[in-house]
Write a protein that holds these residues in place. Structure first.
Motif, PDB file in Angstrom:
ATOM      1  N   CYS A 162       0.781  -1.181   0.003  1.00 19.05           N
ATOM      2  CA  CYS A 162       0.174  -0.090  -0.117  1.00 19.05           C
ATOM      3  C   CYS A 162       1.004   1.177   0.030  1.00 19.05           C
ATOM      4  O   CYS A 162       1.792   1.193   0.771  1.00 19.05           O
ATOM      5  CB  CYS A 162      -0.742  -0.079   1.252  1.00 19.05           C
ATOM      6  N   HIS A 171      -0.446   5.074   0.252  1.00 15.91           N
ATOM      7  CA  HIS A 171      -1.636   6.032   0.360  1.00 15.91           C
ATOM      8  C   HIS A 171      -1.336   7.456   0.335  1.00 15.91           C
ATOM      9  O   HIS A 171      -0.219   7.765   0.776  1.00 15.91           O
ATOM     10  CB  HIS A 171      -2.438   5.483   1.375  1.00 15.91           C
ATOM     11  N   GLU A 202      -9.656   4.662  -0.303  1.00 20.63           N
ATOM     12  CA  GLU A 202      -9.531   3.415   0.870  1.00 20.63           C
ATOM     13  C   GLU A 202      -9.556   3.773   1.940  1.00 20.63           C
ATOM     14  O   GLU A 202     -10.038   3.125   3.238  1.00 20.63           O
ATOM     15  CB  GLU A 202      -8.374   2.581   0.408  1.00 20.63           C
ATOM     16  N   HIS A 243      -3.231   4.534   6.993  1.00 22.58           N
ATOM     17  CA  HIS A 243      -1.721   3.638   7.068  1.00 22.58           C
ATOM     18  C   HIS A 243      -1.176   3.725   5.775  1.00 22.58           C
ATOM     19  O   HIS A 243      -1.562   4.066   4.879  1.00 22.58           O
ATOM     20  CB  HIS A 243      -2.486   1.991   7.169  1.00 22.58           C
TER      21      HIS A 243
END
Ligand SMILES: [Zn+2]
Length: 203
Positions: free
Chosen positions: A55, A57, A63, A70
């Motif tokens: 991930c 972000h 999301e 996170h």
């Protein structure tokens, strides 16, 4: 383990998920860290290809309305855990594309938990699948990112194994029924020991 080549699929083994102080710690995942390190070492020693997902972000990502923030770009939590770090990984940002041959270790960053949200993921995995390997999947979380990867691989006709002592779920009760379902769909459930023995016998 079936004979033949393996491709390791290392799902989201990032500090925010694996460290108790992380932003989205997956319960119990500290217990799989030693196995993750063994698998990473084996892959490096034996030249086994690894596709790692991560991930990455920004606060604007959709999301983050479903999950706490996170793996924010540029934070320590976004980094891979020491157990699975690979200094010479080819890292592709969410909008970057691979040029040239498949590297030994590839990291695919993503803004959505499903790695197949990347428009290039299907084509890339098809390149790995040309040798008809077993895709050996491990990491976190079984009920989200691992699930999306396993089911995406199955949908593309890949042979899939899941290492049960190298995955952990956010909801541990969901894990058993997911594993049952995957077995019915042809997924092989394996243990780290078995994969390491197969890796040591190969090459
Ligand atoms: Zn995420």
């Amino acid at each position: 383990m079936p004979a033949g080549p393996m491709v390791f699929v290392d799902i989201d083994t990032q500090r925010d998920f694996l460290e108790e102080s992380g932003a989205l710690y997956v319960p119990g995942s500290r217990e799989i860290v030693a196995n993750l390190a063994r698998l990473t070492r084996l892959a490096a020693e034996r030249g086994i290809r690894v596709v790692a997902t991560a991930c990455r972000h920004t606060l604007a990502d959709a999301e983050l309305s479903e999950f706490p923030p996170h793996c924010l770009a540029g934070t320590e939590g976004q980094r891979r855990a020491e157990a699975t770090e690979c200094p010479d990984s080819v890292i592709l940002g969410p909008d970057e594309r691979l040029e040239g041959p498949l590297p030994r270790h590839l990291t695919l960053q993503k803004r959505v938990f499903d790695v197949f949200s990347r428009p290039d993921a299907g084509e890339l995995l098809a390149r790995y699948n040309e040798e008809m390997p077993t895709f050996v999947v491990y990491g976190v979380a079984t009920d989200y990112c691992v699930r999306a990867a396993v089911e995406g691989l199955l949908a593309r006709g890949c042979r899939v194994a899941v290492i049960v002592d190298a995955v952990r779920a956010i909801d541990p009760e969901a894990e058993a029924s997911l594993l049952d379902d995957w077995v019915r769909r042809g997924v092989l459930l394996v243990m780290t020991d078995v994969v390491c023995k197969a890796g040591e016998l190969s090459s």
